[in-house]
Motif scaffolding. Structure first.
Motif, PDB file in Angstrom:
ATOM      1  N   ASP A  74       0.812  -1.214   0.000  1.00  0.00           N
ATOM      2  CA  ASP A  74       0.000   0.000   0.000  1.00  0.00           C
ATOM      3  C   ASP A  74       0.849   1.269   0.000  1.00  0.00           C
ATOM      4  OD1 ASP A  74      -2.281  -1.501  -0.035  1.00  0.00           O
ATOM      5  OD2 ASP A  74      -2.825  -1.157   2.068  1.00  0.00           O
TER       6      ASP A  74
ATOM      7  N   ALA B  52      -6.228   7.294   1.124  1.00  0.00           N
ATOM      8  CA  ALA B  52      -7.038   6.412   1.967  1.00  0.00           C
ATOM      9  C   ALA B  52      -8.517   6.614   1.680  1.00  0.00           C
ATOM     10  CB  ALA B  52      -6.743   6.679   3.442  1.00  0.00           C
TER      11      ALA B  52
ATOM     12  N   SER C 146      -9.830   3.285   0.100  1.00  0.00           N
ATOM     13  CA  SER C 146     -10.308   2.459   1.197  1.00  0.00           C
ATOM     14  C   SER C 146     -11.718   1.942   0.924  1.00  0.00           C
ATOM     15  CB  SER C 146     -10.299   3.263   2.491  1.00  0.00           C
ATOM     16  OG  SER C 146     -10.938   2.559   3.521  1.00  0.00           O
TER      17      SER C 146
ATOM     18  N   TRP D 151     -13.594   1.339   3.456  1.00  0.00           N
ATOM     19  CA  TRP D 151     -14.273   1.704   4.688  1.00  0.00           C
ATOM     20  C   TRP D 151     -15.481   2.576   4.371  1.00  0.00           C
ATOM     21  CZ3 TRP D 151     -13.628  -0.511   9.162  1.00  0.00           C
ATOM     22  CH2 TRP D 151     -14.222   0.044  10.288  1.00  0.00           C
TER      23      TRP D 151
ATOM     24  N   PHE E  60      -4.626   1.834   4.601  1.00  0.00           N
ATOM     25  CA  PHE E  60      -5.591   2.808   4.106  1.00  0.00           C
ATOM     26  C   PHE E  60      -6.941   2.673   4.812  1.00  0.00           C
ATOM     27  CE2 PHE E  60      -3.147   2.987  -0.118  1.00  0.00           C
ATOM     28  CZ  PHE E  60      -2.421   4.082   0.310  1.00  0.00           C
ATOM     29  N   ASP E  61      -7.374   1.448   5.055  1.00  0.00           N
ATOM     30  CA  ASP E  61      -8.630   1.241   5.780  1.00  0.00           C
ATOM     31  C   ASP E  61      -8.510   1.721   7.227  1.00  0.00           C
ATOM     32  OD1 ASP E  61      -9.975   0.221   3.630  1.00  0.00           O
ATOM     33  OD2 ASP E  61      -9.768  -1.883   4.207  1.00  0.00           O
TER      34      ASP E  61
ATOM     35  N   ALA F 201      -8.650   5.526   7.250  1.00  0.00           N
ATOM     36  CA  ALA F 201     -10.018   6.001   7.014  1.00  0.00           C
ATOM     37  C   ALA F 201     -10.902   5.741   8.232  1.00  0.00           C
ATOM     38  CB  ALA F 201     -10.600   5.321   5.780  1.00  0.00           C
TER      39      ALA F 201
END
Length: 351
Positions: free
Chosen positions: A49, A180, A184, A186, A256-257, A260
């Motif tokens: 990532d 992100a 993401s 999310w 990234f998740d 976020a």
């Protein structure tokens, strides 16, 4: 100059990404991954990532007691240093990988540079505190994220090689927050959940402490998203602790998740040093499940509160929230550039 960088744990991968990019503009970098974190979601996914180059050496040390893990790392890093003959060894943070890299270099008379030098919780019961202190005392270049860190080193008689650079975590967040939000998966509503992380041995290895923390989570007035560290998951099962219905136990989140999720949380409950700092930078209230912190700056502006493992204190702090004024206490996002420049200057001065 050849710079040998030693990393091994999730927080170090995040810090390494911006520094490695700047180092490679000026120098040759040899990247060593000790394998302290070896789970895919705590290791390999971060390299992918964050665009970190593949490690030149993966030592695959794995888990073990502090003595066993640090000793195996020390021996393996020593071999790499002997082979590569670097001009400087760069270490990050406060893990066993940090200490092993610093000791191996110091014993082989190779200069040591420490990113995130000068942090102190003043609690020697924490293995991270021992790692920080010992690493700082053998380092030739000490890259301090805050003025408080500089003062801590001066109080211990360390002034030579100390540089106030700002915090590379600011660099990482500025680089990656937009990514992100874009990449993401999310999708929970902002402010509609609490985010929790628990991994410190003082909390996970004490059944009473872990039960109190999980009891507090069950009493919060909303869902608790709980990405569980592998060790914490093992301890929950060992102690027969079953999380309440409002606690959503999930696997560790990719960077990234996680970023976020943190940015959108009502508050974060954590025993992680790095998450405290990320929460402050992102203006998210933080409830720290410890009695002390190395990031005292987050307390001074009321964005963070220390509650230990007392369930009533945890619940009250989460309900109260926090947040006051907000200052750029951790720098301007150019720490990695400063670190690379200082290393170049050090090379010129010592040729």
């Amino acid at each position: 100059m050849k710079v040998l960088s030693v990393v091994g744990a999730r927080p170090q991968f995040i810090k390494c990404a911006p520094v490695s990019r700047e180092i490679r503009k000026r120098h040759e970098e040899v990247l060593v991954h000790t394998g302290q974190h070896y789970d895919y979601l705590l290791s390999e996914v971060f390299f992918k990532d964050l665009g970190i180059p593949e490690p030149d050496y993966h030592l695959e040390i794995g888990s073990g007691s502090h003595g066993v893990q640090t000793g195996r790392m020390l021996a393996a890093i020593e071999e790499v240093i002997a082979k590569e003959e670097p001009g400087i060894v760069l270490v990050y943070g406060d893990t066993n990988s940090t200490l092993a890299g610093a000791l191996a270099a110091a014993k082989m008379h190779v200069p040591v540079a420490h990113v995130e030098a000068g942090l102190r919780s003043f609690d020697r019961r924490m293995p991270e505190e021992v790692n920080r202190v010992l690493t700082d005392h053998v380092s030739d270049l000490l890259f301090c994220p805050t003025a408080t860190a500089v003062q801590n080193l001066a109080a211990e008689g360390i002034t030579r090689g100390v540089r106030l650079t700002g915090d590379v975590m600011v660099d990482a967040l500025e680089e990656n927050l937009a990514l992100a939000k874009e990449r993401s998966s999310w999708n929970l509503p902002r402010g509609g959940y609490y985010l929790a992380t628990v991994h410190r041995a003082g909390n996970t290895d004490d059944p009473a402490a872990l039960r109190a923390i999980m009891s507090a989570f069950s009493r919060l007035d909303g869902p608790v998203i709980f990405p569980v560290h592998p060790r914490t998951r093992k301890k929950l099962a060992e102690y027969g602790i079953v999380p309440a219905e409002n606690v959503q136990v999930i696997e560790p989140l990719p960077y990234f998740d996680m970023l976020a999720a943190l940015a959108g949380a009502r508050a974060v409950l954590t025993d992680s040093g790095g998450v405290q700092k990320e929460a402050y930078i992102l203006k998210v209230p933080c409830v720290t499940l410890r009695e002390n912190t190395e990031w005292v700056e987050t307390l001074e502006d009321s964005w963070n509160v220390l509650v230990g493992t007392d369930a009533d204190r945890i619940v009250a702090a989460a309900a109260r929230g926090c947040g006051g004024r907000h200052a750029a206490r951790f720098g301007d996002g150019r720490a990695a550039e400063r670190i690379a420049t200082i290393i170049s200057e050090y090379e010129s001065e010592n040729q």
